[in-house]
Design an enzyme around this catalytic site. Sequence first.
Site, mmCIF file in Angstrom:
data_model
loop_
_atom_site.group_PDB
_atom_site.id
_atom_site.type_symbol
_atom_site.label_atom_id
_atom_site.label_comp_id
_atom_site.label_asym_id
_atom_site.label_seq_id
_atom_site.Cartn_x
_atom_site.Cartn_y
_atom_site.Cartn_z
ATOM 1 N N VAL A 1 73.261 18.034 70.975
ATOM 2 C CA VAL A 1 73.444 16.435 70.823
ATOM 3 C C VAL A 1 74.784 16.154 69.935
ATOM 4 O O VAL A 1 74.673 16.245 68.914
ATOM 5 C CB VAL A 1 72.086 15.760 70.630
ATOM 6 C CG1 VAL A 1 72.644 14.330 70.583
ATOM 7 C CG2 VAL A 1 71.021 16.255 71.525
ATOM 8 N N GLU B 1 77.622 18.381 65.102
ATOM 9 C CA GLU B 1 77.396 19.860 65.784
ATOM 10 C C GLU B 1 78.487 20.768 65.116
ATOM 11 O O GLU B 1 79.558 20.528 64.812
ATOM 12 C CB GLU B 1 77.577 19.935 67.338
ATOM 13 C CG GLU B 1 76.371 19.064 67.962
ATOM 14 C CD GLU B 1 74.996 19.821 68.046
ATOM 15 O OE1 GLU B 1 74.213 19.262 67.459
ATOM 16 O OE2 GLU B 1 74.868 21.028 68.390
ATOM 17 N N ASP C 1 54.337 43.132 38.487
ATOM 18 C CA ASP C 1 52.987 43.658 38.757
ATOM 19 C C ASP C 1 52.411 43.371 40.077
ATOM 20 O O ASP C 1 51.346 43.123 40.332
ATOM 21 C CB ASP C 1 52.001 42.751 37.682
ATOM 22 C CG ASP C 1 50.356 43.705 37.841
ATOM 23 O OD1 ASP C 1 50.694 44.805 38.345
ATOM 24 O OD2 ASP C 1 49.536 42.906 37.348
#
Length: 838
Positions: free
Chosen positions: A249, A376, A690
Amino acid sequence: MEILNFPWTCAPHGGEFFSYLYPASVFLSFSVSISLNPSLTAQCRYALGMEDGTIPDSDITASSAWSDSTEAKHGRLSTGEGDGAWCPLGSVFPSGSEYLQIDLRRLHFLALVGTQGRHADGHGQEFARSYRLRYSRDGEKWITWKDRWGQDVVSGNENTYDVVLKDLGPPIVARMVRFYPLADRVMSVCLRVELYGCLWNDGLKAYTAPVGHVMQLPGMSVYLNDSTYDGSTEQGIQFGGLGQLCDGVLGGDDFTKTKELRVWPGYDYLGWSRESLGQGSVDIEFHFEKPRVFHHMQVHSNNRHTQGVRVFSKVECLFKPGILQPWSSPALTLPVPLEDLKDPSSRPISLPLGGRPAQILRCKFYFADRWLLISEISFLSGPAFAAVTPRAGLPVAKDDSSNTAILIGCLVGIILLLLAVIVVILWRQYWKKLLGKVGSLSSDELRVHLSVPSDNVVINNTHSYSSPQDEPPPYPGSPPYPSLSPPVSPPMPPSVPHYAEADIVSLQGVSGNNTYAVPALASSSPGADAAPLPELPRQCLIFKEKLGEGQFGEVHLCEIESPQDLPTLEFPFNVRKGRPLLVAVKILRPDASKNARNDFLKEVKILSRLKDPNIIRLLGVCVSSDPLCMVTEYMECGDLNQYLSQRVLLDKTGPSHNTPTISYPALISMASQIASGMKFLSSLNFVHRDLATRNCLVGGGERHIKIADFGMSRNLYAGDYYRIQGRAVLPIRWMAWECILMGKFTTASDVWAFGVTLWEMLSVCQEQPYSTLTDEQVIDNAGEFFRDQGRQVYLSRPAVCPQGLYELMLSCWNRDCKVRPSFAYIHSFLTEDAMNMV
């Protein structure tokens, strides 16, 4: 209202490539366009194969089924096989936890979904009046779809036979989709579905960018945030997802006006203020699934200069050919055409990228005014190093520049490889000379040094072992991997320097739990002073059992009876009303020293930053009075070690007794979740120190795994730790050799521990790692890795472990920590490759 962005490659057709299947299973890809398609969601609406059978039965699954005739495979739109639909076994009211899942195998751009009820020739009248959608790009992280106004419930069917189509705004980029039917009362619900869209050809997985800002104009606020971004946000940065920069868009000339109704001004753009950002450029990073060759980048930008918005003045891009490779240098500088800058129209700007190969791009967009607005970003690109075999009659676009770039890249790689070989040869000669000098020392002088964060403890090496008689041949291209036998302990250098790369708080926390190693957290880490955690009322914690203890504190398993009544909890819980929430509570004893109190509060600060689906979360604290407490998540099925040790591996013949079973795919799924959590930790430069099955917790349902940190405090696992003079304890059977000898804890040493954890899981936790060796022999074995004379001992391949997966373990135990795989690679391997190994 500010939301985060992740800058990665956008637009499904932003460098459109089409693939044709050649009879010899060779793909041909060729470029047809470099322009962004502004009507992508209108064109990308092809049925993906539920109705016509393109999607096979094996890729359609469900949480449950009412009967064989209503299994997931019958949930296909407009088909009448079986009883005419998928129908779950359980009620969808009120939990809404039943789902139908479709695996598309590759990333797709989804613009539309269709649903239908069960007609079954008039015999069935079940349908879903509404439903929710969840999607995933990797099968691990699941995202709930929401429309542009934040609603997550989709209107469904009113009868059994009509097909109801729903436009997805925003669209979805996903590989897997789940439909969750809903109901407002107890009723039978059945479903048939179809997905509409197209392949996500860009290969963009995510983008990372700063959070958009709010522009104040007379009479209005313009929110220039990425409202559809589906990743995460941390310290003003959006990462790990996709959003409006690649939804197809395009924003208009006036950024205060939008193409969607009922949304806020600025919705079509993502924008930043130079003043608020505090720097002269916006840095956006684009991550792709695989390496590609990039020809052009097209950016749609606003230029309403009358309101302080201009097109960026220039762009500088760095290219990273692979995740483990360095950034290219120098940066590619792309000047922006200066014509028509006084024209306030928005515009696409095409920038040449010169056919450079990369998997990750990092681009700096420089401000030309006070504001920069982008709608975009798309790329013209193609697969890197792809073998192209033309199909008869098809035109093939040749790109000499990309071929040249590939050739240059290969030559550079060969030169670097030769240099690496020379360095290795010189390094080995150096150590041979050093060890030759050490060989002349007397036996009384031979020592093995065991290093801990605060002490160097020396253990006399008085053991004498015979070497293994028969060793298997080394795996091609790898160091030899001897069979599991006690190692010979020839002399090693008498003094190994103590080294700790990170600002280690303490290996053993004040309550006996492991604590993370964090580089300079207190002074210089961004966001170290995060918002304070909620203060929880102590009376809401109901004691269940004591999990463990340390020198200055204890860990308790507790319940919170009504978590919904505590609005101060940091994030919402999916807990049914009336059901308690299990939590672990770390308590500092009131008589603890001032240093212990400081360490406890530092641990709170560390844990408050860990927000990931596969990491145990810190929910709140009780620090207004003594004793100080921190409250973390706990999982209902306990730790992974106990969970697996009570199960047997499900073979192809099926269960033959009443013992609970677990399948190989389930083990790999759990392992990939652990890798995902460790990938998050490594992205923050946190070192766990650990990692083991005892420090992973298991949730119900889909066996959700979360990494924890308090296995060290539990008496149940006292035998997994090596005690030093009654003080510190070390998980030496999971520790890399450089941890044992030099106290060097890094992400690479966590990778070593992950390999041991994976070995535990494939062994269904039936034995301790190196169970035939004493603790002292394990330490001696670390010395063999240091000497690198081929006598080091590796864990043997579990019976259920495929050779390819065992090779991954061996790579985790590589002597050279720089050569060990990253957690990003491990997660990708477990998600994409290991699941198919049997």
